[in-house]
Design an enzyme around this catalytic site. Sequence first.
Site, mmCIF file in Angstrom:
data_model
loop_
_atom_site.group_PDB
_atom_site.id
_atom_site.type_symbol
_atom_site.label_atom_id
_atom_site.label_comp_id
_atom_site.label_asym_id
_atom_site.label_seq_id
_atom_site.Cartn_x
_atom_site.Cartn_y
_atom_site.Cartn_z
ATOM 1 N N GLU A 249 0.876 -1.298 0.103
ATOM 2 C CA GLU A 249 -0.084 -0.102 -0.012
ATOM 3 C C GLU A 249 0.686 1.432 -0.002
ATOM 4 O O GLU A 249 0.540 2.295 -0.666
ATOM 5 C CB GLU A 249 -1.113 0.054 1.095
ATOM 6 C CG GLU A 249 -1.973 -1.192 1.271
ATOM 7 C CD GLU A 249 -2.897 -1.119 0.212
ATOM 8 O OE1 GLU A 249 -3.136 0.045 -0.368
ATOM 9 O OE2 GLU A 249 -3.840 -1.935 -0.003
ATOM 10 N N ARG A 253 0.420 3.852 -3.135
ATOM 11 C CA ARG A 253 -0.230 5.088 -2.945
ATOM 12 C C ARG A 253 0.784 6.130 -2.869
ATOM 13 O O ARG A 253 0.679 7.329 -3.539
ATOM 14 C CB ARG A 253 -0.863 4.952 -1.870
ATOM 15 C CG ARG A 253 -2.073 3.749 -2.034
ATOM 16 C CD ARG A 253 -3.188 3.819 -0.980
ATOM 17 N NE ARG A 253 -3.798 2.598 -1.023
ATOM 18 C CZ ARG A 253 -5.138 2.494 -0.605
ATOM 19 N NH1 ARG A 253 -5.912 3.520 -0.229
ATOM 20 N NH2 ARG A 253 -5.745 1.454 -0.382
ATOM 21 N N ASP A 378 -4.020 -10.185 -8.400
ATOM 22 C CA ASP A 378 -4.390 -9.319 -9.585
ATOM 23 C C ASP A 378 -3.200 -8.533 -10.072
ATOM 24 O O ASP A 378 -2.769 -8.625 -11.172
ATOM 25 C CB ASP A 378 -5.625 -8.388 -9.044
ATOM 26 C CG ASP A 378 -5.526 -7.745 -7.795
ATOM 27 O OD1 ASP A 378 -4.323 -7.972 -7.125
ATOM 28 O OD2 ASP A 378 -6.160 -7.158 -7.260
ATOM 29 N N GLU A 512 -12.048 -0.822 -10.408
ATOM 30 C CA GLU A 512 -11.620 -1.727 -11.644
ATOM 31 C C GLU A 512 -12.411 -1.926 -12.972
ATOM 32 O O GLU A 512 -12.165 -2.021 -13.842
ATOM 33 C CB GLU A 512 -11.406 -2.772 -10.824
ATOM 34 C CG GLU A 512 -10.250 -3.205 -9.939
ATOM 35 C CD GLU A 512 -10.537 -2.554 -8.474
ATOM 36 O OE1 GLU A 512 -11.895 -2.254 -8.394
ATOM 37 O OE2 GLU A 512 -9.881 -2.345 -8.020
ATOM 38 N N THR A 598 -0.810 0.618 -10.334
ATOM 39 C CA THR A 598 -2.151 -0.082 -9.932
ATOM 40 C C THR A 598 -2.957 1.063 -9.083
ATOM 41 O O THR A 598 -4.068 0.494 -8.714
ATOM 42 C CB THR A 598 -1.886 -1.522 -9.222
ATOM 43 O OG1 THR A 598 -2.976 -2.287 -9.171
ATOM 44 C CG2 THR A 598 -1.446 -1.237 -7.944
HETATM 45 C C1 DMJ Z 1 -6.618 -0.121 -5.119
HETATM 46 O O1 DMJ Z 1 -5.872 0.314 -3.983
HETATM 47 C C2 DMJ Z 1 -5.444 -0.649 -6.199
HETATM 48 O O2 DMJ Z 1 -5.934 -0.688 -7.465
HETATM 49 C C3 DMJ Z 1 -5.076 -1.929 -5.631
HETATM 50 O O3 DMJ Z 1 -4.282 -2.593 -6.790
HETATM 51 C C4 DMJ Z 1 -6.342 -3.071 -5.477
HETATM 52 N N1 DMJ Z 1 -7.575 -2.181 -5.239
HETATM 53 C C5 DMJ Z 1 -7.491 -0.929 -4.922
HETATM 54 C C6 DMJ Z 1 -8.889 -0.544 -5.385
HETATM 55 O O4 DMJ Z 1 -9.921 -1.429 -5.475
#
Ligand code: DMJ
Length: 626
Positions: A249, A253, A378, A512, A598
């Site tokens: 995270e 982020r 994922d 998503e 992501t």
């Molecule tokens: C986000 O923090 C990112 O996309 C992560 O890869 C997984 N999902 C959350 C949002 O759904």
Amino acid sequence: MVLRKLPGVSASGMGLRLSQKFVFLLFLSGLVTLCFGALFFLPDTVRLKRIFLSKNENPAVTVEHQRASLKGGEGANVKLKVSRKPSVTHGARTVERSVGSRAQEEWSPARAQEPAARDERVTSAAHNGERGSAYSYEAFKTCLLKPALGKNQGTPPDSETLQRREKVKEMMKFAWDNYKRYAWGNNELRPLTRNGHLGNMFGGLRGASIVDSLDTLYIMGLMEEYEEAKEWVQNNLDLNSNGEASLFEVNIRYVGGLLSAYYLTGAEVRFSLICLGEKLLPAFNTPTGIPRGVINLGSWSWGWASAGSSILAEFGTLHLEFLHLSQLSGNPLFTEKVMNIRKLLNKIEKPHGLYPNFLSPVSGNWVQHHVSIGGLGDSFYEYLIKSYLMSDKTDQEAQKMYYSAMEAIETNLVQKSPGGLTYLAEWRGGILDHKMGHLACFSGGMIGIGADDGPAGQRQHYLDLAAEITHTCHESYSRSATKLGPEAFRFDAGAEATATRLSDRYYILRPEVIESYMYMWRLTHDPKYREWGWEAVEALEKHCRVDAGFSGIRDVYASTVSHDNMQQSFFLSETLKYLYLLFSDDDLLPLEDWVFNTEAHPLPVIRKRCLQEHSATQDHGQTNLE
Ligand code: DMJ
């Protein structure tokens, strides 16, 4: 008093026999050792611990640094707090100094790291001023094929799309203003109770919504808000934060958000970025080099904390950011760490060519055979294809790994429902679970952007698969009362793209499905994707917008919604950004130049040859002048 009661012992200690004195001293020293040792186990917040242990080992260092130190930044003075770790030669003290190139020679965040500092290679060239490896922002800009914001900030020519885009911008402003008003500096806004939420995902780091919003505000042209956000990051982002944080995270982020802000705007956040990156390195101190999921960010002590297995989607979602950290710092260690992960993954045997979700960082073996393209797996797949694209299509290893994984996924997981919907099932030791998570819906976009570079003749096949999956995910939205999709939907016992369990019915403002609409729009220009995006905007407005922000909902099938009181930071970073891009022209963040991490933070394609040529020209120019 105790002594007086012992038979044969006088009240004065002087009367003790030698053996009694010895036992007493032994008891005393044991007690002292025990008390001191116990300090280590106290939470970091306990004052006693800070007095005895932290002061000398982890002083806060407020660093004023100016752009002169790092080539290519803006002129702004930047004040940020970083944790200074003990080093053999430096005493601990709180300093406030100007970080010009000279100051950086004396002290670099790398030198200040405890576990990482043991690795002498952790000396960022960006900080010690090594010639030739300093990163040039100007060079980077010349290596982009197109302007990042397009000819006209991506303004669409038709008025309906423009109006829709304006609506999304208004939603962003509304979400931001309420965060600012009620939760400023916290990680998220609680819009019903109108207060902030810190949570425990980021250790002591704060301001997740601010860091996550920087690039969205900038591309939407919300410049006043962007400046506020940038100022907060430069003055208040405290990297000297104790506590256990999720490596994944923090990386997607904070590192991702700061990287994008730097590349898009030239904002001087490179120093904090590199500091933060180096704080993540101790997570890799495991027997295999596969990082643990949890890291103690600010502490002098253990680099990593939790035991157990590491998660594929976590240790497999570092590659893009870490390559950029190497690029910006001149320090190859970041790249080496993620290349080591890849090496291990290549070596290990994969059941049916699939990658299970859990791996032991100690033995390097899979822990159980659960495979999913949704949660836990994922973004590992996402980062394979994006590593290839971000390398200017030179990283053939990533390309090979991605398409082999895709082949295994198609053979083992891709299913068609009786009603004709294509979906990705989960795999548990060879048995299929006919469930698809909301998280897995990003794969429409992923398979779409990967369509061009697979085995010959597969382009259309991949585009079709991407479109089918995106269609299924849209069905999961349109089959609910709110027109928002559940956390997970099933394809068994008569269900088709609907949640059958109460616990799967929530929607937490996730991006998503919209992410896939955005990519599919760019790839096909089929107007249905913009229509679907607009349906989502209307549903968000109707069901998730409350008086003081946006909130997730507990049951997408209930026409009277119950709110979860949380405005997730990824709503600002991803959901609203993807919507805005969906209603913009393709030249806003063109896909030839940018890949999105992501968390939807755009990172530029690394054009090594171009960068080298540029610095060669600069060096040559300099020599001529000298
Ligand atoms: C986000 O923090 C990112 O996309 C992560 O890869 C997984 N999902 C959350 C949002 O759904």
